[in-house]
Scaffold this motif. Structure first.
Motif, mmCIF file in Angstrom:
data_model
loop_
_atom_site.group_PDB
_atom_site.id
_atom_site.type_symbol
_atom_site.label_atom_id
_atom_site.label_comp_id
_atom_site.label_asym_id
_atom_site.label_seq_id
_atom_site.Cartn_x
_atom_site.Cartn_y
_atom_site.Cartn_z
ATOM 1 N N UNK A 111 0.951 -0.942 0.172
ATOM 2 C CA UNK A 111 -0.200 0.216 0.290
ATOM 3 C C UNK A 111 0.981 0.639 -0.185
ATOM 4 N N UNK A 112 2.008 1.367 0.538
ATOM 5 C CA UNK A 112 2.933 2.475 0.910
ATOM 6 C C UNK A 112 3.405 2.984 -0.886
ATOM 7 N N UNK A 113 4.640 1.404 -1.016
ATOM 8 C CA UNK A 113 4.380 1.694 -2.455
ATOM 9 C C UNK A 113 3.660 2.270 -2.877
ATOM 10 N N UNK A 114 2.505 1.764 -3.224
ATOM 11 C CA UNK A 114 1.781 2.393 -4.429
ATOM 12 C C UNK A 114 1.466 4.051 -4.185
ATOM 13 N N UNK A 115 1.210 4.392 -2.844
ATOM 14 C CA UNK A 115 0.715 5.149 -2.444
ATOM 15 C C UNK A 115 2.284 6.380 -2.934
ATOM 16 N N UNK A 116 3.391 5.511 -2.642
ATOM 17 C CA UNK A 116 4.666 6.389 -3.337
ATOM 18 C C UNK A 116 4.981 6.588 -4.504
ATOM 19 N N UNK A 117 4.886 5.504 -5.763
ATOM 20 C CA UNK A 117 4.150 5.913 -6.993
ATOM 21 C C UNK A 117 3.201 6.706 -7.192
ATOM 22 N N UNK A 118 2.290 7.354 -6.581
ATOM 23 C CA UNK A 118 1.333 7.527 -6.955
ATOM 24 C C UNK A 118 1.910 9.908 -6.453
ATOM 25 N N UNK A 119 2.871 9.446 -5.537
ATOM 26 C CA UNK A 119 3.168 11.124 -5.228
ATOM 27 C C UNK A 119 4.112 11.187 -6.146
ATOM 28 N N UNK A 120 4.776 10.155 -6.676
ATOM 29 C CA UNK A 120 6.086 10.670 -8.064
ATOM 30 C C UNK A 120 5.213 10.799 -8.951
ATOM 31 N N UNK A 121 4.414 9.922 -9.040
ATOM 32 C CA UNK A 121 3.496 10.568 -10.222
ATOM 33 C C UNK A 121 2.602 12.049 -10.663
ATOM 34 N N UNK A 122 2.415 12.260 -9.441
ATOM 35 C CA UNK A 122 1.621 13.729 -8.592
ATOM 36 C C UNK A 122 2.767 14.815 -8.445
ATOM 37 N N UNK A 123 4.143 14.529 -8.355
ATOM 38 C CA UNK A 123 4.867 15.496 -7.925
ATOM 39 C C UNK A 123 5.068 16.483 -9.191
#
Length: 763
Positions: A447-459
């Protein structure tokens, strides 16, 4: 709610079960959180992200252009039905879906101001009028709203401001030939009436409410602790090889004394009952009232007039200032991820927000702390001279000070041995990595890994936008995402910590209608937070403290006398008055990974070992538990009291029926039946006293209800006596700022101000 939605949990657990055994072993035997995160992250596939994206898209958290009109029309229906509270909430939903500086948002604000005016919320009404104007409220509709503003100013006693505004209003509309004759007549008659009211109305002295002032003063620590921030000088921090850290009384403490007053390091508003994910237009816009509609998403203040985030429809705040603070601290990163955060659950959201808040501290120090924490199992092992200074040496090593050998500070303390309510203390809360199941660790890590991926995409999108707009400050989150190998494991650590260290931030919520004789209340979970100092308290099933909340601030008070040298204890949930010893032990073992050996559990085990007994009954003479089968005898050797089990069961059932009748009378609000209600409630008080104790918070709430009954029945002596008892109990647990205590004080003042009852004529 705490963990991800069921669909994602089932998906991840199935994925785990299909992994090769060797891969499962690699994740299970990983020695550090960093390794667990990296192994799990490498297993996150595009199809996993697509499945999660589909789940997240079901939550309507963006700005829907069709929603403002829908909610405004629904609010208008409630307004016509005179349900002004319902109308206010629906207009709020319309506001949250509107874009800034549009007619939609200005109309929703204006309509909400009308509902607030009818609710008597005049200051808040004025704020909404200002907001409507700021967002371009149409000139053609101004008259009615301006008259409402004038009414508010007059009602609030702001004579000078009201007089000037009425004068400006009169000249503004008189000079224009745009009003119809009927409107002009309404304007003139209303202004004349308001002018008379301005001349008549005395300007009240605007002071801070005395009860509220006393409440805030009562929440302040009399003498702060030099060793522990947010704690009183009556406690000290100790550590034990078996129990870990604890707070110990440095002197005798009286009931009601404030021991800890701590603001949450991080908190996230619980979404409550979320609307079903959208499958069609019929369920697209939800009209139910949730916590998110009534409480600020940053400070948790209750408000009927929230201010929405400009980028999403989910986050709402009590003021523009709160909204800006939230944006600067964390919401700029969270805003595009609302649906994902609702899907991944509150714990994942708290974990993200904690790491975002860590950026506010010295970034270099925080990064070094993270490197130490996530790379060395559950403890910190410094790897450089700077990190030694930052993390106050290896936790197992002695150091020298002024030439003398001194013990290393307690875990979480700074180099001077002081325990602060900061990110360093949060990092040192144990994640209990070894105690969590492999499946749970994999669920959290993925779950945290998926969140980090989305953070990277949004950033990346944020970075592109910021470069185009020449705003380099908007690129803070991208900088964080470049170090996801540090922040990812940190979020995983926090997510694992929360099972044992999360604090439910609760409020006492009134239930029932105003027409009832009494208002009932219940404890409601409002948010989830991390309180590093409160987390120092160990558990007891029969605690000696009581914890309450005002917004994001937790207060811990002594609920009974605590002797010098005694440990300060808090109940984690399983309480001896609500659960048997076996159930308590099971719950504590499964959630907190320890076997409780508190005094209540020791006594419970001894009673269980002594043989079966009927634990629902106590001796009416001495209070000791009754023992036996068909015939129950007092457990105290010196007491000869006994009774038939059937007789006691019959009496209990009769009492339960009486209590049920009392509750029905109270719910129906039959004032003429107050004497019956009082008689029934007095009997139920005996049960509450036996079960929870004479000084318990449950006893306080029941006494509050009884005081309301006597007050409404004009039984003045009984009401004053019960008010005094209720105040005495509730003050121990809440302090003077509590709503029920303030209501008791109002009732007492009202009764004391009544003229004496004249005596009848002599016969």
């Amino acid at each position: 709610m705490d963990l991800p939605v069921d669909e994602w949990k089932s998906y991840v657990l199935q994925k785990w079960s299909l992994l090769p055994k060797s891969t499962q072993v690699t994740v299970c035997t990983a020695e550090t959180l960093s390794d667990i995160f990296l192994h799990s992250s490498s297993l996150l596939q595009p199809e996993d992200e697509m499945f999660l994206k589909r789940l997240s898209s079901g939550y309507l958290v963006g700005k829907d252009p069709g929603a403002p009109l829908f909610y405004r029309e629904q609010g208008n229906k409630k307004f016509q039905e005179k349900d002004y509270m319902g109308a206010t909430v629906l207009y709020t939903k319309g506001v949250s879906h509107s874009r800034p500086n549009t007619e939609d948002i200005s109309l929703c604000y204006a309509n909400r101001s009308a509902a607030l005016f009818r609710l008597g919320q005049y200051e808040t009404c004025l704020q909404d009028i200002t907001r409507a104007q700021m967002h371009g409220y149409p000139e053609r509709l101004q008259l009615k709203m301006m008259l409402r503003k004038a009414e508010c100013l007059v009602t609030l006693g702001k004579r000078q401001e009201a007089s000037q505004f009425i004068s400006d209003l009169e000249s503004h509309f008189t000079d224009r030939q745009t009003l119809a004759a009927s409107q002009f007549q309404i304007l003139q008659s209303t202004l004349c009436r308001l002018k008379r009211k301005v001349q008549e109305k005395e300007n009240p002295t605007e002071t801070f409410p005395a009860a509220l002032t006393t409440g805030f003063e009562d929440m302040n620590l009399r003498e702060e602790n030099e060793q522990i921030s947010c704690a009183s000088s009556s406690v000290t921090l100790c550590t034990d090889p078996l129990k870990g850290r604890s707070l110990i009384a440095t002197k005798d403490i009286l009931p009601g004394e404030l021991l800890v007053r701590e603001e949450a390091f991080v908190s996230v508003l619980n979404p409550g009952e979320m609307p079903p994910r959208r499958n069609g237009l019929e369920s697209k816009w939800d009209t139910r009232v949730t916590n998110g509609d009534l409480y600020c998403h940053r400070c948790l203040k209750h408000t009927l007039a929230t201010v929405p985030c400009g980028g999403c429809s989910y986050a709402k705040y009590c003021s523009q200032e709160c909204m800006q603070q939230a944006w600067d601290l964390y919401h700029s990163a969270e805003c595009p991820l609302g649906g994902l955060l609702l899907t991944l659950g509150v714990f994942c959201h708290v974990a993200l927000r904690a790491t975002l808040l860590a950026r506010c501290e010295d970034v270099g120090n925080v990064t070094r702390k993270l490197c130490g924490e996530i790379s060395n199992r559950d403890i910190c092992l410094p790897k450089s001279k700077n990190l030694v200074q930052t993390l106050s040496h290896d936790l197992g090593r002695e150091s020298e000070k002024n030439g003398e050998t001194v013990e290393p500070p307690v875990s979480g303390c700074d180099v001077n041995g002081r325990y602060e309510s900061n990110y360093n203390a949060v990092l040192h809360l144990l994640p209990h990595t070894r105690n969590h199941s492999p499946e749970h660790k994999f669920l959290c890590a993925l779950s945290v890994a998926a969140l980090c991926r989305q953070l990277e995409a949004a950033s990346l999108q944020t970075l592109t936008t910021s470069l185009k707009s020449s705003q380099p400050e908007a690129a803070v989150v991208p900088a964080m995402c470049q170090e996801s190998h540090i922040w990812g494991p940190a979020m995983l650590r926090h997510m694992l910590q929360l099972q044992c260290n999360a604090q439910a931030i609760t409020i006492i919520q009134q239930t029932g209608s105003k027409e009832n004789i009494i208002t009932d209340s219940r404890q409601v979970r409002l948010a989830t937070g991390l309180f590093p100092v409160v987390s120092l308290l160990n558990h007891s099933c029969s605690p000696n403290t009581s914890v309450s909340f005002v917004s994001t601030v937790a207060t811990v008070r002594a609920s009974q006398p605590i002797g010098e040298g005694q440990e300060i204890l808090h109940c984690y949930g399983p309480h001896e008055s609500r659960m048997g010893v076996a159930e308590r032990q099971q719950k504590l073992r499964s959630q907190y990974f320890f076997d409780c050996d508190c005094l209540a559990c020791q006594n419970g085990k001894r009673r269980a070992a002594a043989g079966p007994r009927w634990e629902a009954f106590r001796c009416h003479r001495c209070g000791e538990l009754m023992q036996g089968d068909d015939v129950l005898s007092c457990g105290r050797a010196s007491c000869t009291e006994s009774a038939s089990r059937d007789h006691l069961v019959s009496r209990l059932q009769d009492l339960q029926q009486r209590v049920g009748k009392a509750q029905k009378l109270l719910r129906n609000g039959k004032v003429g039946d107050w004497q019956k209600s009082a008689a029934h409630l007095r009997k139920s008080l005996r049960v509450v006293e036996v079960r929870h104790g004479p000084s318990s918070v449950e006893m306080g709430h029941e006494l509050f209800k009884l005081a309301q009954i006597f007050f409404n029945g004009f039984a003045i002596p009984e009401a004053l006596n019960t008010i005094q008892k209720a105040e005495k109990v509730l003050l121990v647990h809440y302090g003077r700022g509590n709503d029920e205590i303030q209501e008791l004080q109002k009732m007492k003042s009202c009764l004391l101000d009544l003229p004496p009852v004249p005596e009848g004529p002599a016969v």
